[in-house]
Each structure stands twice: as structure tokens, then as C-alpha cells.
Design a protein around this motif. Structure first.
Motif, short mmCIF file in Angstrom:
data_model
loop_
_atom_site.label_atom_id
_atom_site.label_comp_id
_atom_site.label_asym_id
_atom_site.label_seq_id
_atom_site.Cartn_x
_atom_site.Cartn_y
_atom_site.Cartn_z
N MET A 13 -6.68 -25.33 42.32
CA MET A 13 -6.45 -26.25 41.19
C MET A 13 -5.48 -27.36 41.63
N GLN A 14 -5.40 -28.38 40.77
CA GLN A 14 -4.44 -29.46 40.97
C GLN A 14 -3.10 -29.05 40.36
N ALA A 15 -2.01 -29.35 41.06
CA ALA A 15 -0.70 -29.03 40.52
C ALA A 15 0.33 -30.05 41.00
N VAL A 16 1.27 -30.38 40.14
CA VAL A 16 2.43 -31.16 40.57
C VAL A 16 3.40 -30.15 41.19
N VAL A 17 3.89 -30.45 42.38
CA VAL A 17 4.80 -29.53 43.05
C VAL A 17 6.12 -30.24 43.37
N CYS A 18 7.21 -29.64 42.90
CA CYS A 18 8.55 -30.18 43.18
C CYS A 18 9.03 -29.60 44.51
N HIS A 19 9.30 -30.49 45.47
CA HIS A 19 9.82 -30.05 46.78
C HIS A 19 11.32 -30.32 46.89
N GLY A 20 11.83 -31.16 46.03
CA GLY A 20 13.24 -31.53 46.05
C GLY A 20 13.44 -32.71 45.13
N PRO A 21 14.70 -33.15 44.93
CA PRO A 21 14.93 -34.29 44.05
C PRO A 21 14.09 -35.50 44.48
N GLU A 22 13.41 -36.09 43.50
CA GLU A 22 12.56 -37.27 43.71
C GLU A 22 11.49 -37.04 44.76
N ARG A 29 -3.46 -26.16 44.84
CA ARG A 29 -2.81 -24.85 44.90
C ARG A 29 -3.78 -23.75 44.49
N ASP A 30 -3.49 -22.51 44.83
CA ASP A 30 -4.33 -21.40 44.39
C ASP A 30 -4.18 -21.20 42.89
N VAL A 31 -5.28 -20.91 42.22
CA VAL A 31 -5.22 -20.55 40.81
C VAL A 31 -4.56 -19.17 40.71
N ALA A 144 0.07 -28.08 35.94
CA ALA A 144 -1.04 -27.61 36.77
C ALA A 144 -2.19 -27.24 35.85
N THR A 145 -3.38 -27.08 36.41
CA THR A 145 -4.53 -26.76 35.55
C THR A 145 -4.39 -25.37 34.94
N ALA A 362 3.65 -36.22 27.34
CA ALA A 362 2.91 -35.00 27.68
C ALA A 362 1.92 -35.32 28.80
N LEU A 363 1.69 -34.34 29.66
CA LEU A 363 0.68 -34.47 30.73
C LEU A 363 -0.49 -33.57 30.37
N ARG A 364 -1.71 -34.07 30.68
CA ARG A 364 -2.93 -33.31 30.37
C ARG A 364 -3.61 -32.91 31.67
N PRO A 365 -3.38 -31.68 32.15
CA PRO A 365 -4.03 -31.25 33.38
C PRO A 365 -5.56 -31.22 33.23
#
Ligand SMILES: [Zn+2]
Ligand SMILES: [Zn+2]
Length: 365
Positions: A13-22, A29-31, A144-145, A362-365
Motif C-alpha cells: 500500500m501507499q503510506a506516508v513515512v516519517c524518517h525524521g524532522p522534515e 509498504r506492506d499491508v 496510509a491506505t 484531512a488526508l484521504r488515502p
């Protein structure tokens, strides 16, 4: 051979991933899969919270600074304000959660350990080992989805009487209700809420239910003050234009307000609150401050004998929030100002960070 609903889900699936500030990236990513007691939902929408912005800009506490350890465990999918549809239930999860496939569901933002001193006393929101969605490895968030509610989570089914696009606001509203409860508002009280952001709006609606004589809201943004009136404020004041301390005293026979609830995160609001509150009043601190606030502590004891109440998360308040939304107590169509596709998350963060035209993004996955 039987197929579980999990088999029908895609593998990635699609996902926003935080790796660090900014450093937030859109990734494949795996569902998640539903183990014993766990629930997987397809995310309908995920809200961007002020705390997501605080994390994004690298605020100490979220990230290590000096002696303070960081709470965030990257890489992690952000998002603790969300609503989704149940698509998979692990072994025993249906019995444990009362949820069924296809239900609209949410999960409280903190997943407690149920074993520490606080959890054992029912104070699960202050759990010493709790994981909050969107910040910790064990509780990947909603941008994420799909997302998973772990076995220790506190889940709620959302009735059809709550429009699904409004349900993303249940988490902030629950936090707002708890802060109002901490204010112990009585009939005939003069109440001041500082900050007409998304949480402030919820506080206005919740405070209204406690029957104050006068509900005053302060904010430097006139558009937000106009909406605050729609949410139930009796009087709105802009501290960049008038002396709000003076004004509140005038509106309370010179004594000052009975209850002051801080929801802006501005150090000056605490200073104003201590000045405008009457003797023996109750001041609730909800806002998160970017830096330490310096005030005259003698006001708290020697001068006014105040109650200073902190407020954290929205314990036991989700059912109340769901009921308030079902009853249409808030102008929700004007509170959720933006609904963006997941791939436009950076624009969403920028909008929420600027806080000008946007209230809840709001975000719409
Ligand atoms: Zn939040
Ligand atoms: Zn605990």
C-alpha cells in the motif's frame, strides 16, 4: 480451503513515512495483517494534528534534545486522528472488540499496556508504557491506505448517524471534552477559552453543554473567531486588537473569569489567563508550548489560590464525542476545511502549519 478476508487485501500500500524532522516520504509498504485480537481497517481519512506539525518541525520531546529522550520511533507512519472501515479481524478480535467486517471504526489515540501503575488504576491515558498511533513502531498511524489496531487498543464502532467525513474529528473532540471536564465548569460561570483552533472549537461546544453564564473565546485570527461564534461562543475577543484582560474583567463584574482554558500554545495566553482569572479560579493547560513559559508563580498561590489543571488526551470521552457529532452540535463542514489525497500530504502539512485558511486538514488515502 477457506480464505480469510485478509487474503483479499493487496500485499502492499501507499503510506506516508516519517524518517525524521522534515523528512516525510510517500512509500510503498506492506499491508498490515491482523494477528490475534487485532483489527485491520481501510483508512477513510486521517487528520493532521498540531502535534503532527510539532513532530514534523522537530520539537524537543518528540525528538531527543539534551536530557530529554525522543518519543518518536522512526521510520513510522504518522496519524492518530482517523476513521476507517474494518477489513480484517484476527483470531478472537470480533468477540473482544465487538467489531464486524464492514463496520466504521476508530481506535483511541493511545494504546495502553494495561499493566503499569496508571493502567491498573484505570488511568490508561497516562500509561507509562503506552504507544500513540503515528509516533511509535508498535502503533503505525493512519496516513496510509490500511492500518492496524493492536490487541491492546481501545476501539469504538461509529454509528451511521455520524457522517463518516466528520468522524475524523472524534479524536480532537475527545481531547477537547476532557479539557473542559478538567475545567469543572459550573452553572453561571464565566468561562474563557484561549485559542479557536480545531481543539478550541470542540471545547466551545463541550463547554456550552456545561451551562456557563458567559462563554468567551480569544484568538488572533478573526475568521476563526467568526466560526467560534457559530460553534457557540457568546463573546469573541482578538488580543491583537484589544486588551482582553481588561475586557474579561468588565464582563465579570471586575472579578475575572471563573475558568480559563488554554488551547493556543502561546506563552502570552498563560500570562493573560493568570491575570484575567478570579481568585480561586481553575486554569486548564491543554496547549503545547514550543519553549518554557515564564510567569509570576506567586499569582497561583499567594495572590489567587488557583487550581491549575493539566489535560492530556481524551480518556472516556470518545463515546461523548461520537454522540455530539451524531447530534450535529458542531459546524463540521466548516471545521474540516481541507480534504486532500494522500500523495498531497506535503501540501497538507504546509496548510496545517501555516494555520491561516486551514482549520482541520484531512488526508484521504
Ligand atoms: Zn491530535
Ligand atoms: Zn500502562
Amino acid at each position: 480451503m477457506t480464505h480469510s478476508p485478509q487474503d483479499a487485501l493487496p500485499k502492499t500500500m501507499q503510506a506516508v513515512v516519517c524518517h525524521g524532522p522534515e523528512d516525510y516520504r510517500l512509500e510503498e509498504r506492506d499491508v498490515p495483517s491482523a494477528g490475534p485480537g487485532e483489527v485491520v481497517v481501510k483508512v477513510h481519512s486521517a487528520g493532521i494534528c498540531a502535534s503532527d506539525i510539532a513532530c514534523y518541525v522537530g520539537t524537543p520531546g518528540y525528538w531527543p534534545a539534551g536530557k530529554i529522550p525522543g518519543y518518536v520511533q522512526p521510520p513510522v507512519v504518522p496519524g492518530h486522528e482517523f476513521v476507517g472501515k474494518v477489513v480484517a479481524l484476527g483470531e478472537g478480535a470480533a468477540e473482544k472488540t465487538g467489531l464486524a467486517l464492514g463496520d466504521t471504526a476508530i481506535s483511541e489515540q493511545i494504546v495502553p499496556c494495561w499493566d503499569c501503575r496508571f493502567c491498573r488504576r484505570g488511568q490508561y491515558w497516562m500509561c507509562a508504557n503506552g504507544d500513540t498511533y503515528g509516533f511509535r513502531k508498535a502503533t503505525q498511524g493512519a496516513m496510509a491506505t490500511y492500518m492496524k489496531f493492536p490487541a491492546n487498543a481501545i476501539n469504538h464502532r461509529i454509528p451511521d448517524s455520524v457522517p463518516i467525513d466528520h468522524a475524523v474529528y472524534i479524536e480532537p473532540l475527545a481531547c477537547a471534552i476532557h479539557a473542559v471536564q478538567r475545567g469543572e465548569i459550573e452553572l453561571d460561570d464565566v468561562v474563557v477559552i484561549a485559542g479557536a483552533g480545531p481543539i478550541g472549537m470542540g471545547m466551545i461546544a463541550a463547554a456550552k453543554l456545561r451551562g456557563p453564564r458567559l462563554l468567551i473565546v480569544t484568538d488572533v485570527n478573526d475568521a476563526r473567531l467568526a466560526l467560534a461564534k457559530e460553534a457557540g461562543a457568546d463573546v469573541v475577543l482578538n488580543p491583537s486588537k484589544i486588551d482582553v484582560v481588561d475586557e474579561v474583567r468588565k464582563l465579570s463584574e471586575g472579578y475575572g473569569c471563573d475558568v480559563f482554558i488554554e488551547a493556543s500554545g502561546h506563552p502570552s495566553a498563560i500570562e493573560q489567563g493568570l491575570e484575567m482569572i478570579r481568585n480561586l479560579g481553575t486554569l486548564v493547560v491543554f496547549g503545547v508550548f514550543k519553549q518554557p513559559v515564564t510567569v509570576d508563580w506567586s499569582i497561583i498561590g499567594d495572590r489567587k489560590e488557583l487550581n491549575i489543571h493539566g489535560s492530556h488526551l481524551g480518556p472516556h470521552c470518545y463515546p461523548i464525542a461520537i454522540d455530539m457529532l451524531a447530534k450535529g452540535y458542531l459546524p463540521m463542514d466548516r471545521i474540516v476545511t481541507h480534504s486532500l489525497e494522500l500523495k498531497d500530504f506535503q501540501h497538507g502539512i504546509d496548510l496545517a502549519k501555516a494555520g491561516q485558511s486551514a482549520l482541520k486538514v484531512a488526508l484521504r488515502p
